[in-house]
Design a protein around this motif. Sequence first.
Motif, PDB file in Angstrom:
ATOM      1  N   PRO A 185      -0.671   6.729 -12.142  1.00  0.00           N
ATOM      2  CA  PRO A 185      -1.780   6.556 -11.222  1.00  0.00           C
ATOM      3  C   PRO A 185      -1.291   6.707  -9.798  1.00  0.00           C
ATOM      4  N   TYR A 186      -2.104   7.274  -8.928  1.00  0.00           N
ATOM      5  CA  TYR A 186      -1.518   7.443  -7.626  1.00  0.00           C
ATOM      6  C   TYR A 186      -2.598   6.705  -6.604  1.00  0.00           C
ATOM      7  N   LYS A 187      -1.821   5.964  -6.135  1.00  0.00           N
ATOM      8  CA  LYS A 187      -2.583   5.068  -5.017  1.00  0.00           C
ATOM      9  C   LYS A 187      -1.963   4.818  -3.899  1.00  0.00           C
ATOM     10  N   GLY A 188      -2.643   5.241  -2.660  1.00  0.00           N
ATOM     11  CA  GLY A 188      -2.219   5.352  -1.446  1.00  0.00           C
ATOM     12  C   GLY A 188      -2.669   6.527  -0.727  1.00  0.00           C
ATOM     13  N   PHE A 242       0.878  -1.176  -0.098  1.00  0.00           N
ATOM     14  CA  PHE A 242      -0.263  -0.018  -0.032  1.00  0.00           C
ATOM     15  C   PHE A 242       0.920   1.145  -0.033  1.00  0.00           C
ATOM     16  N   GLY A 243       0.523   2.267  -1.144  1.00  0.00           N
ATOM     17  CA  GLY A 243       1.470   3.387  -1.114  1.00  0.00           C
ATOM     18  C   GLY A 243       1.617   3.505  -2.673  1.00  0.00           C
ATOM     19  N   PRO A 244       2.063   4.841  -2.942  1.00  0.00           N
ATOM     20  CA  PRO A 244       2.246   5.054  -4.387  1.00  0.00           C
ATOM     21  C   PRO A 244       3.777   4.640  -4.886  1.00  0.00           C
ATOM     22  N   THR A 245       3.638   4.489  -6.282  1.00  0.00           N
ATOM     23  CA  THR A 245       4.942   4.159  -6.829  1.00  0.00           C
ATOM     24  C   THR A 245       6.096   5.079  -6.831  1.00  0.00           C
ATOM     25  N   GLN A 246       7.149   4.822  -6.897  1.00  0.00           N
ATOM     26  CA  GLN A 246       8.302   5.800  -6.950  1.00  0.00           C
ATOM     27  C   GLN A 246       8.034   6.865  -7.635  1.00  0.00           C
ATOM     28  N   THR A 247       7.634   6.823  -8.707  1.00  0.00           N
ATOM     29  CA  THR A 247       7.323   8.043  -9.845  1.00  0.00           C
ATOM     30  C   THR A 247       6.335   8.834  -9.032  1.00  0.00           C
ATOM     31  N   ALA A 248       5.012   8.221  -8.703  1.00  0.00           N
ATOM     32  CA  ALA A 248       3.941   8.875  -8.136  1.00  0.00           C
ATOM     33  C   ALA A 248       4.511   9.546  -6.620  1.00  0.00           C
ATOM     34  N   ALA A 249       5.231   8.931  -6.073  1.00  0.00           N
ATOM     35  CA  ALA A 249       6.013   9.513  -4.798  1.00  0.00           C
ATOM     36  C   ALA A 249       6.699  10.662  -4.802  1.00  0.00           C
ATOM     37  N   GLN A 250       6.873  11.252  -6.357  1.00  0.00           N
ATOM     38  CA  GLN A 250       7.475  12.396  -6.425  1.00  0.00           C
ATOM     39  C   GLN A 250       6.627  13.672  -5.895  1.00  0.00           C
ATOM     40  N   LEU A 251       5.497  13.542  -5.781  1.00  0.00           N
ATOM     41  CA  LEU A 251       4.600  14.582  -5.373  1.00  0.00           C
ATOM     42  C   LEU A 251       5.203  14.911  -3.980  1.00  0.00           C
ATOM     43  N   GLU A 252       5.874  13.926  -3.289  1.00  0.00           N
ATOM     44  CA  GLU A 252       6.598  14.564  -1.911  1.00  0.00           C
ATOM     45  C   GLU A 252       8.175  14.570  -2.274  1.00  0.00           C
ATOM     46  N   SER A 253       8.543  13.576  -2.962  1.00  0.00           N
ATOM     47  CA  SER A 253      10.115  13.479  -2.919  1.00  0.00           C
ATOM     48  C   SER A 253      10.847  14.716  -3.885  1.00  0.00           C
ATOM     49  N   PHE A 255      -7.490   9.111   1.373  1.00  0.00           N
ATOM     50  CA  PHE A 255      -7.093   7.723   0.593  1.00  0.00           C
ATOM     51  C   PHE A 255      -7.394   7.863  -0.829  1.00  0.00           C
ATOM     52  N   CYS A 256      -6.549   7.132  -1.596  1.00  0.00           N
ATOM     53  CA  CYS A 256      -6.621   7.380  -3.155  1.00  0.00           C
ATOM     54  C   CYS A 256      -6.673   5.977  -3.681  1.00  0.00           C
ATOM     55  N   ASP A 257      -7.232   5.853  -4.716  1.00  0.00           N
ATOM     56  CA  ASP A 257      -7.240   4.498  -5.558  1.00  0.00           C
ATOM     57  C   ASP A 257      -6.783   4.518  -7.153  1.00  0.00           C
ATOM     58  N   GLY A 258      -6.022   5.814  -7.273  1.00  0.00           N
ATOM     59  CA  GLY A 258      -5.744   6.029  -8.572  1.00  0.00           C
ATOM     60  C   GLY A 258      -6.710   6.754  -9.533  1.00  0.00           C
ATOM     61  N   TYR A 259      -7.965   7.073  -8.911  1.00  0.00           N
ATOM     62  CA  TYR A 259      -8.926   7.747  -9.576  1.00  0.00           C
ATOM     63  C   TYR A 259      -9.758   8.487  -8.680  1.00  0.00           C
TER      64      TYR A 259
END
Length: 437
Positions: free
Chosen positions: A274-277, A97-108, A205-209
């Motif tokens: 897609p952003y999940k997490g 459970f959590g975003p992928t590395q690319t999606a986590a760039q919103l924080e990183s 909570f986000c499910d990609g959509y």
Amino acid sequence: MKILIVGSGGREHALVWKLAQSPQVENILVAPGNAGTQWTAGEGRAASRNVAIKADDLDALVKFAQEQAIELTVVGPEVPLADGIVDLFTEVGLHAFGPTQTAAQLESSKAFSKAFMQRHHIPTAAYGAFTDYDSASQFVCDFGKPVVVKADGLAAGKGVVVCDTVDEALEALKRILVESEFGAAGAQVVIEERLTGTEASLLAFCDGYDVLMMPPARDHKRVFDNDEGPNTGGMGAYCTGDMSHALLSPELLNEVRDTVLLPTVRGMAAEGIPYKGILYAGLMLTPDGVRVLEFNARFGDPETQVILPLLRADLLKILLACINGNLSNIDSQTLWQKESCAGVVMASGGYPNDYPKGLPISGLDAVSDAVIFHAGTSSNAEGETVTAGGRVLVAVARGSNLENALDSAYKAVEQIHFDGAHYRRDIGRTAMAEASS
Ligand code: AMP
Ligand code: GLY
């Protein structure tokens, strides 16, 4: 179901505490956990056990999860997410459970996050992003208004400098870009307009959509009362599900969902990421409206400790709905208790600077009307619970309103002792003052 929680703080203890109540959960493993995250099964909760693997040792974590046939891994901290733990688990067929590395760039990457917000018209402070000192300093001199200088990458909460003067901003740029105080995390800086207003943390909570909002919370970052002294990881928080001291009105919450959270998740999907997490929006409520200060790609700490006790539903079901992309099946109407929850952090003497470790903690068993989430604790050779970090624990209590919740949390704090312990005495006080003025 067998679950692995990655991390060792109060946030992770709260996640373990909540997931252990899920009827589907049989067994929880925590890597590496703390003295509060181990217990045997009973009284309606699943067993939980610590395993000595660090949260950033991705190879060891994936190997362990495979060997143990872990069915769901929940990642607490930002570093493993930014390092791609979710991608690694997914590649070998495991659920994390959590975003992928690319999606986590919103924080990183603050530069990624700001450019994304600009592309998708998400309200945030005006900014510039730079990799060289000369252009950055020129921008500050031309800007004509107070600025905030931020290292682009992860810097354990230390990479943001709120500047009063141009000289302070130039000094911060020099430290980050020239002297490389934050290493590669400071190879780029974001310089943005300094905003004023009150801050709130809104997690979803986000499910990609789709998104499912949690009740808003407020952190208290400075070490001393009246927001004085240096920044910390957070000295306390509160969350108002009863709306008696609501941080955001229901109308404003809907506005943030429609102008911030949904455009972010839909925008990421449209860009093929897609952003999940958990999407955590750090908001500033300015006189001109809501602005996003930052995104985090994970549960907040200590916000999680005061949000999850208000969740009526089974957390596991919501996490699985995020992974499976069917969050819209969760009934959002009855999810949250219409109460308040408050948490007061007890920290080691000296924190956020140097502090001793290994000091015995007493009084934990005397607490009745509060939950104690451990953070920097461990068990010594004699089996005693001792201090092992800067933020040692957080006393969390619910109440029919914020005042009652705070009363119970502070009563618990007064029962717990370790040498040099300190805590803020004004958690939630601004909210109470705002409500009575
Ligand atoms: P961040 O890690 O980006 O949330 O920044 C940490 C803290 O710095 C925030 O919680 C705010 O208190 C402050 N901050 C960040 N950006 C701004 C801004 N644009 N204006 C004023 N304060 C800010
Ligand atoms: N409470 C701030 C954070 O989790 O980043």
